[in-house]
Scaffold this motif. Structure first.
Motif, PDB file in Angstrom:
ATOM      1  N   MET A 123     -33.506 -33.338  17.687  1.00  0.00           N
ATOM      2  CA  MET A 123     -31.961 -33.308  18.038  1.00  0.00           C
ATOM      3  C   MET A 123     -31.291 -34.151  16.911  1.00  0.00           C
ATOM      4  SD  MET A 123     -29.671 -33.564  21.308  1.00  0.00           S
ATOM      5  CE  MET A 123     -29.127 -32.159  21.772  1.00  0.00           C
ATOM      6  N   GLU A 124     -29.934 -33.967  16.488  1.00  0.00           N
ATOM      7  CA  GLU A 124     -29.496 -34.697  15.828  1.00  0.00           C
ATOM      8  C   GLU A 124     -28.860 -36.055  16.360  1.00  0.00           C
ATOM      9  OE1 GLU A 124     -27.574 -35.948  12.484  1.00  0.00           O
ATOM     10  OE2 GLU A 124     -28.820 -34.163  12.734  1.00  0.00           O
ATOM     11  N   ILE A 125     -28.322 -35.995  17.702  1.00  0.00           N
ATOM     12  CA  ILE A 125     -27.962 -37.296  18.335  1.00  0.00           C
ATOM     13  C   ILE A 125     -28.983 -38.325  18.367  1.00  0.00           C
ATOM     14  CG2 ILE A 125     -27.082 -38.303  20.666  1.00  0.00           C
ATOM     15  CD1 ILE A 125     -25.407 -35.598  20.766  1.00  0.00           C
ATOM     16  N   ASN A 126     -30.397 -37.951  18.819  1.00  0.00           N
ATOM     17  CA  ASN A 126     -31.474 -38.953  18.982  1.00  0.00           C
ATOM     18  C   ASN A 126     -31.476 -39.664  17.712  1.00  0.00           C
ATOM     19  OD1 ASN A 126     -31.616 -37.336  21.191  1.00  0.00           O
ATOM     20  ND2 ASN A 126     -33.991 -37.849  21.338  1.00  0.00           N
ATOM     21  N   LYS A 127     -31.231 -38.949  16.458  1.00  0.00           N
ATOM     22  CA  LYS A 127     -31.558 -39.294  15.182  1.00  0.00           C
ATOM     23  C   LYS A 127     -30.574 -40.469  14.800  1.00  0.00           C
ATOM     24  CE  LYS A 127     -33.395 -37.685  10.955  1.00  0.00           C
ATOM     25  NZ  LYS A 127     -33.537 -36.203  10.078  1.00  0.00           N
ATOM     26  N   ILE A 128     -29.333 -40.133  15.322  1.00  0.00           N
ATOM     27  CA  ILE A 128     -28.323 -41.148  14.992  1.00  0.00           C
ATOM     28  C   ILE A 128     -28.427 -42.408  15.694  1.00  0.00           C
ATOM     29  CG2 ILE A 128     -25.801 -41.366  15.395  1.00  0.00           C
ATOM     30  CD1 ILE A 128     -25.277 -38.453  15.106  1.00  0.00           C
ATOM     31  N   LEU A 129     -28.911 -42.346  16.891  1.00  0.00           N
ATOM     32  CA  LEU A 129     -29.235 -43.420  17.887  1.00  0.00           C
ATOM     33  C   LEU A 129     -30.256 -44.304  17.556  1.00  0.00           C
ATOM     34  CD1 LEU A 129     -28.555 -41.910  21.353  1.00  0.00           C
ATOM     35  CD2 LEU A 129     -26.976 -43.444  20.137  1.00  0.00           C
ATOM     36  N   CYS A 162     -32.763 -44.433  22.945  1.00  0.00           N
ATOM     37  CA  CYS A 162     -32.261 -43.002  23.472  1.00  0.00           C
ATOM     38  C   CYS A 162     -32.101 -42.694  24.872  1.00  0.00           C
ATOM     39  CB  CYS A 162     -32.801 -42.016  22.606  1.00  0.00           C
ATOM     40  SG  CYS A 162     -32.906 -41.716  20.747  1.00  0.00           S
ATOM     41  N   THR A 163     -31.331 -43.439  25.333  1.00  0.00           N
ATOM     42  CA  THR A 163     -31.164 -43.242  26.956  1.00  0.00           C
ATOM     43  C   THR A 163     -30.364 -41.935  27.451  1.00  0.00           C
ATOM     44  OG1 THR A 163     -29.238 -44.422  27.179  1.00  0.00           O
ATOM     45  CG2 THR A 163     -31.274 -45.604  27.233  1.00  0.00           C
ATOM     46  N   GLY A 164     -30.517 -41.501  28.496  1.00  0.00           N
ATOM     47  CA  GLY A 164     -29.760 -40.368  28.871  1.00  0.00           C
ATOM     48  C   GLY A 164     -28.353 -40.538  28.927  1.00  0.00           C
ATOM     49  N   GLN A 165     -27.882 -41.608  29.307  1.00  0.00           N
ATOM     50  CA  GLN A 165     -26.474 -42.052  29.269  1.00  0.00           C
ATOM     51  C   GLN A 165     -25.874 -42.025  27.608  1.00  0.00           C
ATOM     52  OE1 GLN A 165     -28.675 -43.291  30.928  1.00  0.00           O
ATOM     53  NE2 GLN A 165     -27.935 -44.402  32.928  1.00  0.00           N
ATOM     54  N   ARG A 166     -26.563 -42.447  26.860  1.00  0.00           N
ATOM     55  CA  ARG A 166     -25.892 -42.632  25.405  1.00  0.00           C
ATOM     56  C   ARG A 166     -25.674 -41.267  25.079  1.00  0.00           C
ATOM     57  NH1 ARG A 166     -29.102 -48.237  23.401  1.00  0.00           N
ATOM     58  NH2 ARG A 166     -27.651 -49.534  24.377  1.00  0.00           N
ATOM     59  N   VAL A 190     -20.124 -46.868  30.538  1.00  0.00           N
ATOM     60  CA  VAL A 190     -19.161 -45.810  29.374  1.00  0.00           C
ATOM     61  C   VAL A 190     -18.695 -47.028  28.336  1.00  0.00           C
ATOM     62  CG1 VAL A 190     -17.253 -44.440  28.994  1.00  0.00           C
ATOM     63  CG2 VAL A 190     -18.606 -43.948  31.004  1.00  0.00           C
ATOM     64  N   TYR A 191     -17.708 -48.184  29.006  1.00  0.00           N
ATOM     65  CA  TYR A 191     -17.489 -49.051  28.083  1.00  0.00           C
ATOM     66  C   TYR A 191     -18.470 -49.755  27.236  1.00  0.00           C
ATOM     67  CZ  TYR A 191     -12.860 -49.084  30.058  1.00  0.00           C
ATOM     68  OH  TYR A 191     -11.672 -48.784  30.604  1.00  0.00           O
ATOM     69  N   ARG A 192     -19.788 -49.871  27.922  1.00  0.00           N
ATOM     70  CA  ARG A 192     -20.784 -50.735  27.118  1.00  0.00           C
ATOM     71  C   ARG A 192     -21.147 -49.852  26.006  1.00  0.00           C
ATOM     72  NH1 ARG A 192     -23.117 -55.053  31.276  1.00  0.00           N
ATOM     73  NH2 ARG A 192     -22.984 -53.252  32.660  1.00  0.00           N
ATOM     74  N   ILE A 193     -21.377 -48.492  26.250  1.00  0.00           N
ATOM     75  CA  ILE A 193     -21.868 -47.637  25.098  1.00  0.00           C
ATOM     76  C   ILE A 193     -21.020 -47.682  24.029  1.00  0.00           C
ATOM     77  CG2 ILE A 193     -22.632 -45.075  24.698  1.00  0.00           C
ATOM     78  CD1 ILE A 193     -23.906 -45.160  27.482  1.00  0.00           C
TER      79      ILE A 193
END
Lengths: 138, 138
Positions: free
Chosen positions: B1-7, B14-18, B49-52
């Motif tokens: 997945m693209e998002i995991n890669k970005i993180l 790669c946490t669920g929240q991020r 949310v703010y921290r992420i």
DNA sequence: TTGCCTGCAAATAATTTGCAGGTGA
DNA sequence: TCACCTGCAAATTATTTGCAGGCAA
């Protein structure tokens, strides 16, 4: 005096505090936060600064902006002139840019009435420091 | 997945929240406040949310902006594309403008790296209502 | 005089942070 | 395992507001 006229034309009473705020903004000639203005008064209540600024915005005498990631509002006189600012990403200094590089945008299904432009970059001073820092690393 | 890669490219776990926050921003495709994002999660802590958001800005994945006189921050993905928004002064709706009407500004003694443009006006809906209101008065 | 202004202190609202327990690599 | 994450609640910071007295018109 010019300031008294502006105030009474707007239907506002010419109080010492309002005149003081107007004088500060006139002299500053740059966007100022409520705190900035307050610091230049001789003990005026901070909430009075906020109330005056709010009222002057309402009357179209001031404009209220946020700048970059700042977490506060900045007020400035709407002198009639259309102005933009160049903001240094390093020291935060703001500098007025007199020209407007924005072409009148034409957007389908949207009536454009105005715009706000912020230009980011580095002032000469900070740019020089960046160069020096780079050399030091090499 | 693209998002995991970005993180993971950014050195973040790669946490669920991020992942959730990234998904929300990808789907929204418009600047979102922390509150906006929070409302679309299933009970994630607002401070998370703010921290992420803060961490993703720090990594250059998001940009953080204030809009008009709003008293909050809005986050959006830096997709690489250079975007501006047209903001309706009546309903506050934001609409993306794909073209950039800003000519590369050339400022003496200042190194320009970027800019932010907000276009104000009225959306078709609100413009229509203004016209109707006018007629009613006549 | 009289209603608009102001100061003070308390109230809001957005964002940040300390701490203890949870989880991804 | 272990450093990084997260939730919760308390702290901070900017801004707003209620109330009682003060001042401009």
């Amino acid at each position: 005096m010019e300031i008294n006229k502006i105030l009474s034309n707007a239907g506002l009473k010419c109080t010492g505090q309002r005149i003081k705020v107007m004088e500060i903004l006139t002299a500053a000639d740059l966007p100022m936060s409520a705190e900035n203005i307050h610091a230049l008064t001789d003990g005026m209540s901070l909430s009075t600064v906020y109330r005056i600024a709010e009222k002057l915005c309402e009357k179209g005498i001031l404009s209220k902006n946020t700048i970059r990631d700042s977490d506060k509002f900045y007020y400035e006189l709407i002198g009639g002139a259309h102005r933009h600012y160049a903001i240094c990403l390093s020291c935060g200094q703001m500098r007025r840019v007199n020209v407007c590089p924005v072409a009148a945008p034409d957007i389908d299904g949207f009536t454009v009435t105005g715009h706000k432009l912020e230009i980011y970059g580095y002032c000469a001073e900070c740019e020089r420091q960046k160069q020096t820092a780079k050399k030091r690393v090499l």
